[in-house]
Design a protein around this motif. Structure first.
Motif, mmCIF file in Angstrom:
data_model
loop_
_atom_site.group_PDB
_atom_site.id
_atom_site.type_symbol
_atom_site.label_atom_id
_atom_site.label_comp_id
_atom_site.label_asym_id
_atom_site.label_seq_id
_atom_site.Cartn_x
_atom_site.Cartn_y
_atom_site.Cartn_z
ATOM 1 N N ASP A 25 0.590 55.148 -0.844
ATOM 2 C CA ASP A 25 -0.840 54.913 -1.129
ATOM 3 C C ASP A 25 -1.751 55.896 -0.392
ATOM 4 O O ASP A 25 -2.967 55.797 -0.462
ATOM 5 C CB ASP A 25 -1.214 53.461 -0.812
ATOM 6 N N GLY A 26 -1.164 56.802 0.340
ATOM 7 C CA GLY A 26 -1.950 57.857 0.972
ATOM 8 C C GLY A 26 -2.872 57.380 2.074
ATOM 9 O O GLY A 26 -3.836 58.060 2.419
ATOM 10 N N ASP A 27 -2.579 56.245 2.677
ATOM 11 C CA ASP A 27 -3.467 55.740 3.733
ATOM 12 C C ASP A 27 -3.080 56.262 5.117
ATOM 13 O O ASP A 27 -3.632 55.854 6.125
ATOM 14 C CB ASP A 27 -3.485 54.209 3.725
ATOM 15 N N GLY A 28 -2.101 57.142 5.160
ATOM 16 C CA GLY A 28 -1.698 57.703 6.454
ATOM 17 C C GLY A 28 -0.591 56.930 7.126
ATOM 18 O O GLY A 28 -0.064 57.368 8.149
ATOM 19 N N ILE B 188 -9.437 50.455 -1.396
ATOM 20 C CA ILE B 188 -8.495 50.355 -0.258
ATOM 21 C C ILE B 188 -8.304 51.723 0.392
ATOM 22 O O ILE B 188 -8.317 51.870 1.599
ATOM 23 C CB ILE B 188 -7.145 49.779 -0.733
ATOM 24 N N LEU B 189 -8.153 52.739 -0.440
ATOM 25 C CA LEU B 189 -7.952 54.081 0.085
ATOM 26 C C LEU B 189 -9.163 54.554 0.892
ATOM 27 O O LEU B 189 -9.024 55.137 1.962
ATOM 28 C CB LEU B 189 -7.681 55.069 -1.062
ATOM 29 N N ALA C 279 -9.139 52.720 4.115
ATOM 30 C CA ALA C 279 -8.075 53.197 5.005
ATOM 31 C C ALA C 279 -8.461 54.517 5.649
ATOM 32 O O ALA C 279 -8.245 54.744 6.838
ATOM 33 C CB ALA C 279 -6.779 53.367 4.210
ATOM 34 N N ALA C 280 -9.069 55.403 4.872
ATOM 35 C CA ALA C 280 -9.443 56.703 5.402
ATOM 36 C C ALA C 280 -10.525 56.567 6.463
ATOM 37 O O ALA C 280 -10.642 57.402 7.365
ATOM 38 C CB ALA C 280 -9.915 57.600 4.268
ATOM 39 N N LEU D 250 -6.228 55.870 12.290
ATOM 40 C CA LEU D 250 -4.886 55.318 12.176
ATOM 41 C C LEU D 250 -4.500 54.518 13.410
ATOM 42 O O LEU D 250 -3.880 53.467 13.321
ATOM 43 C CB LEU D 250 -3.886 56.463 11.947
ATOM 44 N N ARG E 103 -5.293 50.944 13.361
ATOM 45 C CA ARG E 103 -4.614 50.038 12.441
ATOM 46 C C ARG E 103 -3.179 49.802 12.932
ATOM 47 O O ARG E 103 -2.588 50.656 13.582
ATOM 48 C CB ARG E 103 -4.560 50.650 11.042
ATOM 49 N N ARG F 178 -7.631 49.628 -5.876
ATOM 50 C CA ARG F 178 -6.840 50.573 -5.061
ATOM 51 C C ARG F 178 -7.734 51.665 -4.459
ATOM 52 O O ARG F 178 -7.560 52.084 -3.323
ATOM 53 C CB ARG F 178 -5.764 51.202 -5.975
#
Lengths: 198, 751
Positions: free
Chosen positions: B269-272, A6-7, A10-11, A15, A18, A3
């Motif tokens: 999950d805090g991914d925005g 993944i975070l 993602a950061a 955005l 995605r 996890r």
């Protein structure tokens, strides 16, 4: 990849680059076919499932016309287009069977989640002595050809000996398979049950 | 108006009416069908009115009594087929419903409709209102109402009271403002490539603005990244929402009111990305009607408060509403426990936090609402919109009045979110602003409480914006973000008036009425600046009128008892910031309108920015008299009249009030067809009853028919029921003035 990985990933990705969840081409939350509280989910490229959120059930499954959209937006509502594989125009809902008695349940929609590979819908089913939680998982990938459509349902908090009966039209048209591969007519225990449309 | 004069006027009217209209002295009084204001779209057959259409009907009379007494009301009618909806009888604003008993063929029947209190000395409106827009297979034939009082000669039928003359209107003085408030600056943050119909707005943290759009997206704007020029860095962070009309962020949690549910957007999950749309509640019925929305919301004590609008598609048919529509709703954000707080709302597009922890709601004029409203939400209240049985569980025949009536077309048309001004907004801190999706601009309200009852004044504040504002949010520094919206099918218009604006308060001194407070004996008006020494003392310098409202189940309603108020004296306070107007005729439940003269200036020579004050009288304080002092002798020396009056101005003001929001005079596309070049032109029209199209010449008669019966002939491309039947709420003289103005203006005001 855990996890934390993944975070971090993602950061690092803007955005905008995605895909946002709840793409209306995958899951439309506008009213469908004249049902005010409903939504439509696409499975694979051309199969759609229409949900009656107030009954916690699929009320229509259909295949889009070849080369055309299966969901037509008109204003802030949608309508299905294509070949219907399943329809349920009744008001039937789920029932709880306990000790030989069949009890009605009151349905309360709790929301939906758009995961990478599936949509999850959740309802609360209130009965005279408590509440059950019904989860439905709809894979976004096309179902095997033999199944045409595939869903998974599980229920929380069923006691031993209790069964949750799907609406009659669903029991009649859908094939329900227990985790043990055995065919079933109701949900029991907490294990997922697979619903397919032969 | 002092008591002696009041009695004289009443007696004069009474004598005049009784000698001319009442044939003999009797405790009873006939109100014949042949003497109603206007037959509207219905037709006479002899002395009976054959009522086949509800929308646009205006079956009413004015009655006056010398003394107060109880009156029974009877009807003479014939109706051979059962009706499935009730008639509304309104007697001086008190409503009752009449389920029509079937009569035998060829027979007339008499039925009692109720018993009411007749007030003394003022015209009383009696109205019989058919169900909205119902077309009956066989008409209800109506011959007369019969009033039965107790005192011979007490009741008299009188003609329609004349509207008091209004001073010539200019922007801010009887007419909508036409410019930006001098103490405001604004930046248009639109992105020309995007059409953003902003439907909800909230701050996430101190420097990030989030807003929803009607089309279902959630956008983010980093306030530190706003460029001086060029496109704004809007980021879409969520999608697939169903007609969101409200957005709240509390403790980092994001809530949206969608078409049919209150939803929490969760990014576990805090991914925005918000991967879960949790349904917080949907515990109320809904239909497919496109006009059913959830408007709001605001957060208070872990509860979301929002309101639901009623359906509009049913008003051409059976008027049924889904149960609980038109409610203020309270939902616990964790448990989802849902309570109906109040009922009787119609299109309550705005909800916001008001002074002293109150919650305010705006509502739109229409069925049952004779004007727009700023409502103080009170548990258990019913705000008067009703459809038909089954009634809203909170419906009780005595509606709760709004904190402030917003006279339709004068200061509002489609009011949107109300919000409280912060301390950084100088003298306006603690006041309430609200937008308007048709009238445009920002309007300001000042609210006070008397014995726990909220009331107050509304003032024109600012126009001069490109967008029609719908939702608002402040930054911690007091900068105001305002989001515009529009509906309809004209994409260019929607694009033009939708979008985001940043508004800053500059602190620049402006001279205008700031507040108004009701006293036991009149109204005190406070100004932002001291008045010029020696000014403000003349009672003739204040044009004051007052009226009540009458709602109807068909559409809107009308001003009743609209009359000039006596200004017995005007007293300027020692600091010259306040003027007390002694008004002996103030009545609970009425609106008092004060027009100030443009000649009034501040001590520093500033002109008045705006000169209209509408005050709603809900509770007259018992022991709070305003100070009355004699004017300095030189202060009453008038060199010229304070106000000008012109008969020709009436039509223009009516156009501004009732037509301008939808019909331009300069080819600008609005909701309805432009009036530019209309008079004398040929129009393709469609008869919706037959579907046949034809060509008509736009004569005065055609315009009159369109006002009285908007659905009779529809201009090609425009749907049925788009235009409200304003003919039902205008007097014949007003319709004449309006038609005259449209004919002249459509010829002369082309672009």
């Amino acid at each position: 990849m855990n996890r934390r990985h993944i975070l971090i990933l993602a950061a690092a990705v803007p955005l905008a680059a995605r895909a946002l969840p709840f793409d209306p081409n995958v899951i439309s939350r506008l009213s469908l076919d004249g049902k005010p509280r409903s939504l439509a989910i696409r499975q694979g490229a051309e199969v759609w499932l229409g949900y009656d959120l107030e009954r916690a059930t699929v009320f229509k499954t259909w295949q889009a016309p070849v080369g055309k959209p299966g969901l037509i937006k008109a204003g802030f509502a949608t309508r299905s287009a294509g070949e219907a594989w399943f329809t349920d125009q009744t008001d039937d809902s789920w029932q709880l069977r306990r000790g030989g008695q069949t009890l009605p349940v009151k349905v309360r929609y709790l929301g939906c989640s758009h995961r990478e590979k599936h949509i999850e819908l959740t309802w609360e089913l209130l009965h005279e002595t408590g509440a059950l939680k019904l989860h439905e998982r709809i894979p976004l990938a096309a179902a095997p050809a033999a199944d045409r459509v595939a869903r998974e349902l599980r229920v929380e908090s069923l006691a031993d000996g209790e069964e949750l009966l799907p609406p009659a039209a669903m029991r009649k048209a859908w094939k329900i398979t227990h985790e043990s591969k055995a065919t079933a007519t109701s949900l029991t225990g907490t294990a997922p049950h697979r619903f397919t449309l032969p | 108006m002092n008591h002696a004069f009041h009695r004289f006027l009443a007696l004069t009217l009474w004598i005049s009416a009784t000698t001319s209209l009442a044939a003999e002295l009797s405790p009873g009084l006939d109100l014949p069908a042949t003497m109603i204001f206007s037959k509207g779209p219905n037709e006479y057959a002899g002395d009976a009115l054959e009522i086949t259409k509800g929308r646009g009907s205006n079956i009413g009379w004015y009655v006056q009594a010398g003394k107060q007494e109880e009156v029974e009301v009877f009807i003479e009618y014939a109706c051979e087929k059962p009706l499935d909806q009730a008639y509304q009888l309104s007697f001086d604003g008190k409503d009752s419903f009449w389920e029509v008993p079937v009569t035998q063929k060829g027979e007339w029947a008499r039925a009692k409709l109720g018993t009411f209190q007749m007030r003394a000395g003022l015209p009383v409106l009696v109205m019989l209102v058919p169900p909205s827009n119902r077309k009956y297979d066989h008409p209800l034939r109506f011959r007369k109402l019969v009033l039965r009082g107790r005192t011979a000669g007490n009741l008299a039928l009188i003609s329609i009271p004349a509207e008091p003359a209004a001073p010539v209107a200019t922007p801010g003085f009887g007419q909508k403002l036409d410019a930006l408030h001098p103490a405001l600056e604004m930046s248009d943050l639109r992105d020309e490539s995007l059409t953003m119909r902003i439907s909800g707005m909230a701050m996430r943290g101190k420097r990030e603005l989030l807003f929803t759009t009607w089309d279902g997206d959630l956008f983010s704007l980093d306030l530190d990244a706003i460029p001086a020029k060029g496109p704004q860095p809007f980021r879409r962070i969520a999608q697939g929402l169903s007609e969101p009309m409200g957005l709240v962020i509390a403790d980092g949690r994001i809530f949206v009111t969608e078409k049919n549910e209150a939803t929490e957007l969760i990014d576990a999950d805090g991914d925005g990305a918000f991967e879960t749309y949790r349904c917080v509640s949907h515990d109320w019925p809904c239909t497919m009607d496109s006009h059913e929305y959830l408007f709001g919301a605001v957060m208070q004590d872990s509860h979301l408060y929002f309101s639901s609008s009623v359906a509009m598609g049913t008003r051409g048919g059976d008027n049924r509403q889904a149960p609980l529509r038109g409610s203020a709703v309270k939902v616990h954000v964790d448990t989802g426990k849902t309570e109906i707080v109040a009922g009787g709302l119609r299109t309550p597009d705005g909800i916001g936090l008001g002074p002293r922890g109150s919650i305010l709601i705006t509502d739109n004029q229409g069925e049952w609402l004779p004007a727009d409203k700023l409502i103080h939400l009170q548990p258990g209240a019913h705000y008067q919109f009703r459809s038909r049985a089954p009634w809203h569980p909170l419906d009780h025949m005595e509606p709760t009045p709004p904190a402030v009536w917003l006279p339709h077309g004068e200061i509002a048309n489609s009011p949107t979110a109300p919000f409280l001004l912060p301390s950084s907004w100088g003298p306006y801190a603690g006041h309430v602003l609200f937008g308007d999706a048709t009238f445009g601009g920002l309007q300001r309200a000042f609210l006070e409480e008397v014995d726990g009852v909220m009331q107050g004044a509304v003032f024109p504040f600012s126009q001069g914006f490109r967008h029609l504002f719908h939702r608002f949010e402040f930054t911690p520094e007091g900068e105001l973000f305002a989001g515009g919206i529009a509906r309809g099918s004209d994409k260019e218009f929607i694009h033009r008036v939708s979008g985001l604006t940043l508004i800053r308060y500059t602190g620049k001194a402006v001279f205008e009425p700031l507040a108004a407070r009701l006293k036991s004996n009149g109204l005190e008006v406070e100004f932002t600046q001291p008045l010029k020494d020696g000014s403000g003392w003349s009672p003739a310098g204040y044009h004051v009128t007052q009226w009540g409202y009458q709602g109807t189940q068909t559409y809107g309603g009308q001003k009743v008892r609209h009359r000039l108020a006596e200004v017995r004296s005007a007293t300027v306070s020692a600091d010259r910031r306040r003027v007390f107007l002694e008004l002996p005729g103030i009545i609970t439940g009425e609106v008092v309108h004060v027009r100030l003269p443009q000649s009034l200036t501040s001590e520093s020579g500033l002109p008045l920015w705006a000169g209209d004050v509408w005050f709603t009288v809900n509770r007259i304080p018992k022991d709070r008299p305003g100070e009355v002092r004699p004017a300095p002798p030189e202060a009453l020396a008038v060199t010229k009249p304070h106000f000008k009056f012109s008969k020709d101005d009436a039509g223009r003001v009516l156009y501004q009030n009732f037509c301008a929001a939808c019909h331009s005079l300069n080819d600008t596309k609005l909701v309805g067809p432009t009036f530019s070049g209309l008079a004398g032109s040929k129009k393709k029209v469609r008869d919706p009853a037959t579907g046949k199209t034809s060509e008509v010449k736009a004569t005065a008669d055609y315009l009159r028919q369109s006002i009285l019966e908007p659905n009779a002939l529809l201009v090609e491309g425009y749907p049925e029921n788009l235009m409200p039947p304003i003919g039902a709420i205008l007097t014949p003289a007003q319709i004449d003035a309006l038609v005259d103005y449209i004919v002249k203006a459509s010829k002369t005001q082309k672009k």
